[in-house]
Design an enzyme around this catalytic site. Structure first.
Site, PDB file in Angstrom:
ATOM      1  N   ASP A  50       9.785  27.587 -12.498  1.00  0.00           N
ATOM      2  CA  ASP A  50       8.994  28.620 -11.814  1.00  0.00           C
ATOM      3  C   ASP A  50       7.661  28.066 -11.305  1.00  0.00           C
ATOM      4  OD1 ASP A  50       7.761  28.248 -14.231  1.00  0.00           O
ATOM      5  OD2 ASP A  50       7.413  30.368 -14.634  1.00  0.00           O
ATOM      6  N   HIS A  72      -3.485   2.742   2.376  1.00  0.00           N
ATOM      7  CA  HIS A  72      -3.284   4.069   1.796  1.00  0.00           C
ATOM      8  C   HIS A  72      -3.047   3.969   0.291  1.00  0.00           C
ATOM      9  CE1 HIS A  72      -2.170   5.665   6.037  1.00  0.00           C
ATOM     10  NE2 HIS A  72      -3.434   5.917   5.753  1.00  0.00           N
ATOM     11  N   ASP A 130     -12.440   6.366  -0.003  1.00  0.00           N
ATOM     12  CA  ASP A 130     -12.142   7.198   1.166  1.00  0.00           C
ATOM     13  C   ASP A 130     -11.837   8.591   0.641  1.00  0.00           C
ATOM     14  OD1 ASP A 130     -11.131   8.458   3.445  1.00  0.00           O
ATOM     15  OD2 ASP A 130     -10.140   6.651   4.174  1.00  0.00           O
ATOM     16  N   ASP A 158     -14.302  13.801   6.036  1.00  0.00           N
ATOM     17  CA  ASP A 158     -13.576  12.533   5.848  1.00  0.00           C
ATOM     18  C   ASP A 158     -14.595  11.410   5.821  1.00  0.00           C
ATOM     19  OD1 ASP A 158     -11.763  10.469   5.771  1.00  0.00           O
ATOM     20  OD2 ASP A 158     -10.690  11.022   7.596  1.00  0.00           O
ATOM     21  N   HIS A 214      -5.961  -0.754  11.763  1.00  0.00           N
ATOM     22  CA  HIS A 214      -5.811   0.682  12.037  1.00  0.00           C
ATOM     23  C   HIS A 214      -6.760   1.112  13.149  1.00  0.00           C
ATOM     24  CE1 HIS A 214      -9.571   1.562   9.846  1.00  0.00           C
ATOM     25  NE2 HIS A 214      -9.140   0.731   8.903  1.00  0.00           N
ATOM     26  N   HIS A 262     -10.248   9.459  14.846  1.00  0.00           N
ATOM     27  CA  HIS A 262      -9.283  10.543  15.060  1.00  0.00           C
ATOM     28  C   HIS A 262     -10.026  11.873  15.032  1.00  0.00           C
ATOM     29  CE1 HIS A 262      -9.391  11.609  10.753  1.00  0.00           C
ATOM     30  NE2 HIS A 262      -9.215  10.317  10.479  1.00  0.00           N
ATOM     31  N   HIS A 283      -6.452  14.911  10.080  1.00  0.00           N
ATOM     32  CA  HIS A 283      -6.052  14.348  11.378  1.00  0.00           C
ATOM     33  C   HIS A 283      -5.775  15.552  12.281  1.00  0.00           C
ATOM     34  CE1 HIS A 283      -4.716  10.880   8.671  1.00  0.00           C
ATOM     35  NE2 HIS A 283      -5.768  10.466   9.333  1.00  0.00           N
ATOM     36  N   GLU A 315     -14.409   5.000  11.822  1.00  0.00           N
ATOM     37  CA  GLU A 315     -14.065   4.341  10.563  1.00  0.00           C
ATOM     38  C   GLU A 315     -13.545   2.911  10.739  1.00  0.00           C
ATOM     39  OE1 GLU A 315     -10.501   6.003   8.656  1.00  0.00           O
ATOM     40  OE2 GLU A 315     -10.465   7.530  10.235  1.00  0.00           O
ATOM     41  N   TYR A 370     -10.755  -6.228   6.416  1.00  0.00           N
ATOM     42  CA  TYR A 370      -9.959  -6.403   5.199  1.00  0.00           C
ATOM     43  C   TYR A 370      -9.639  -7.896   5.033  1.00  0.00           C
ATOM     44  CZ  TYR A 370      -9.680  -1.493   6.274  1.00  0.00           C
ATOM     45  OH  TYR A 370     -10.020  -0.200   6.592  1.00  0.00           O
ATOM     46  N   ARG A 410     -14.652  -0.649   4.411  1.00  0.00           N
ATOM     47  CA  ARG A 410     -14.533   0.363   5.473  1.00  0.00           C
ATOM     48  C   ARG A 410     -15.690   1.340   5.321  1.00  0.00           C
ATOM     49  NH1 ARG A 410      -9.605   1.790   4.763  1.00  0.00           N
ATOM     50  NH2 ARG A 410      -9.712   3.794   3.697  1.00  0.00           N
ATOM     51  N   GLU A 414     -17.129   5.106   7.093  1.00  0.00           N
ATOM     52  CA  GLU A 414     -16.626   6.210   7.930  1.00  0.00           C
ATOM     53  C   GLU A 414     -17.560   7.404   7.863  1.00  0.00           C
ATOM     54  OE1 GLU A 414     -12.548   8.898   8.323  1.00  0.00           O
ATOM     55  OE2 GLU A 414     -12.989   7.813   6.458  1.00  0.00           O
TER      56      GLU A 414
END
Length: 431
Positions: free
Chosen positions: A41, A246, A263, A274, A355, A359, A366, A384, A388, A397, A399
């Site tokens: 449930d 990620h 992040d 973000d 990357h 965005h 996003h 951002e 690396y 990074r 942002e």
């Protein structure tokens, strides 16, 4: 909901914008999200379908919005259907919207119980020639679950095969991408909550803490400031974990001498923030870490200055790539031969920055927003860049979230969040 009430005029204005794009003789329907099951449930916490929230402000399951600007009866030009509440539901689940409260939240005067939808919908479809379906056409979408919206579309096509079909998504991409002042205020609140979380973490981090402990510090601060929590799954990546873009395990211990890439962003009233910051575990950047950090900061500042009306998203990323290439040459990570011999489809800088730079952000992290047409004032973008370097055990990074202005540089909604390395070191060492 934890957040303060939102002025319904925001949602009135959003509906007006949407309806101004509709074809003559058409109606549009928007369904809430389901409550998704886990097992037995148990269910996932409910989150409202963002388009429905954008157009109505209703943050409750089992809700339908119908827009029909040409309805013969004026009261049916905007119609809201909500789940009928009763004493039993109030005891077991808590307060649900009454018709009066639904009007106060949305500004929609005609409110029916959901059980009346089929009858009212059939009657209005006899007047309409076209129906707008709300499909998900976001460039990153990968939906496998059948949504409430998808079930409605399938049933509607079977029941009304003679109607023409139109798409809501192109309209939403256009209007949701340009934010109203009230939306920017909500996003500014979300960014302010994120700032509080980051400042808390700066005083908490030290060698030996675990990534998940840092995550918990953010969450505590977010919730105590009326946020539901993270706007997206947080990344707390120490050391080489930062080179997994990620990384969400957040289960490693933070070691003396390493950096931590964080992040994270708070949501507020369904609006996202973000933020990414990279800080030293021991409170002091090494000379090399600071050198790379300053490069990323310069790239971020230069990229931000490019976000002005008329900029094309694809061209913007190419220009940021040139800035990145220059910085990587300066850091000794690329040489001139790497650049001269690069593959145009995968430039040399992509080895260290793989990357995109920006965005749209808003109700979704996003967010919806046009990407193939020139940028407009009041669009909100992340900025951002990152570098690396697995062979050096670091990924950096940075942002922020910025609002494009009619003229001049963008406004940084995260302008109060510490980012300069000296300021970060001072705050981490009790300054």
């Amino acid at each position: 909901m934890k957040y303060h009430p939102i002025d319904s005029r925001l949602f009135v204005r959003n509906r007006q914008k949407f309806m101004s794009h509709m074809q003559a003789g058409s109606l549009a329907v928007f369904n809430s999200n389901d409550i998704y099951p886990i097992s037995a449930d148990s269910t996932m916490p409910f989150q409202q379908q963002r388009d429905l929230f954008y157009l109505s402000g209703v943050d409750q399951e089992e809700t339908i919005l119908l827009l029909f600007p040409d309805a013969l009866d004026v009261k049916h030009r905007e119609v809201l259907f909500v789940r009928e509440t009763n004493d039993h539901i109030a005891i077991w689940e808590g307060e649900k919207l009454t018709k009066e409260r639904a009007f106060a939240v949305s500004g929609i005067r005609t409110v029916y119980w959901l059980k009346e939808f089929d009858k009212v919908f059939f009657d209005l479809m006899t007047e309409a020639s076209t129906i707008y379906f709300n499909t998900n056409e976001h460039y990153r979408q990968a939906v496998e679950t059948e949504t409430r919206e998808a079930r409605f579309i399938r049933a509607c096509k079977e029941k009304f095969p003679a109607h023409q079909v139109a798409k809501s998504n192109p309209i939403l991409q256009e209007i949701r991408g340009v934010k109203e002042p009230g939306e920017i205020d909500l996003m500014r609140t979300a960014c302010g909550i994120t700032e509080k979380g980051f400042r808390r973490v700066l005083g908490f981090v030290k060698p030996g803490v675990w990534e998940y402990e840092i995550e918990a510090e953010f969450l505590h601060e977010f919730i105590r400031n009326r946020s539901r929590g993270f706007a997206y799954t947080p990344i707390i990546a120490s050391g080489n974990n930062a080179n997994v873009l990620h990384y969400i395990e957040n289960n490693q211990q933070c070691r003396d001498g390493d950096l931590i890439l964080m992040d994270v962003g708070a949501e507020y009233a369904n609006y996202s923030s973000d933020m990414t910051r990279t800080i030293p575990v021991n409170g002091r950047f090494t000379k090399r870490q600071k050198q790379v950090y300053q490069s990323v900061l310069r790239i971020k500042d230069e990229a931000t200055s490019m976000l002005v009306p008329g900029t094309l998203w694809a061209e913007y990323h190419k220009e940021v790539g040139k800035v990145m290439t220059s910085e990587l040459l300066g850091l000794g990570l690329l040489d001139k031969a790497d650049v001269q011999n690069e593959n145009p489809d995968w430039p040399a800088y992509k080895k260290f920055f793989m990357h995109g730079t920006s965005h749209h952000i808003g109700l979704d992290t996003h967010d919806y927003g046009q990407l193939k047409t020139p940028m407009k004032p009041n669009m909100v973008f992340t900025v951002e860049p990152g570098i690396y370097i697995p062979q050096e055990g670091m990924g950096i990074r940075l942002e922020d979230d910025v609002v494009i202005q009619e003229s001049g540089p963008p406004v940084n909604l995260m302008g109060n969040i510490p980012i300069l390395p000296d300021e970060i070191e001072a705050l981490m060492n009790g300054g």
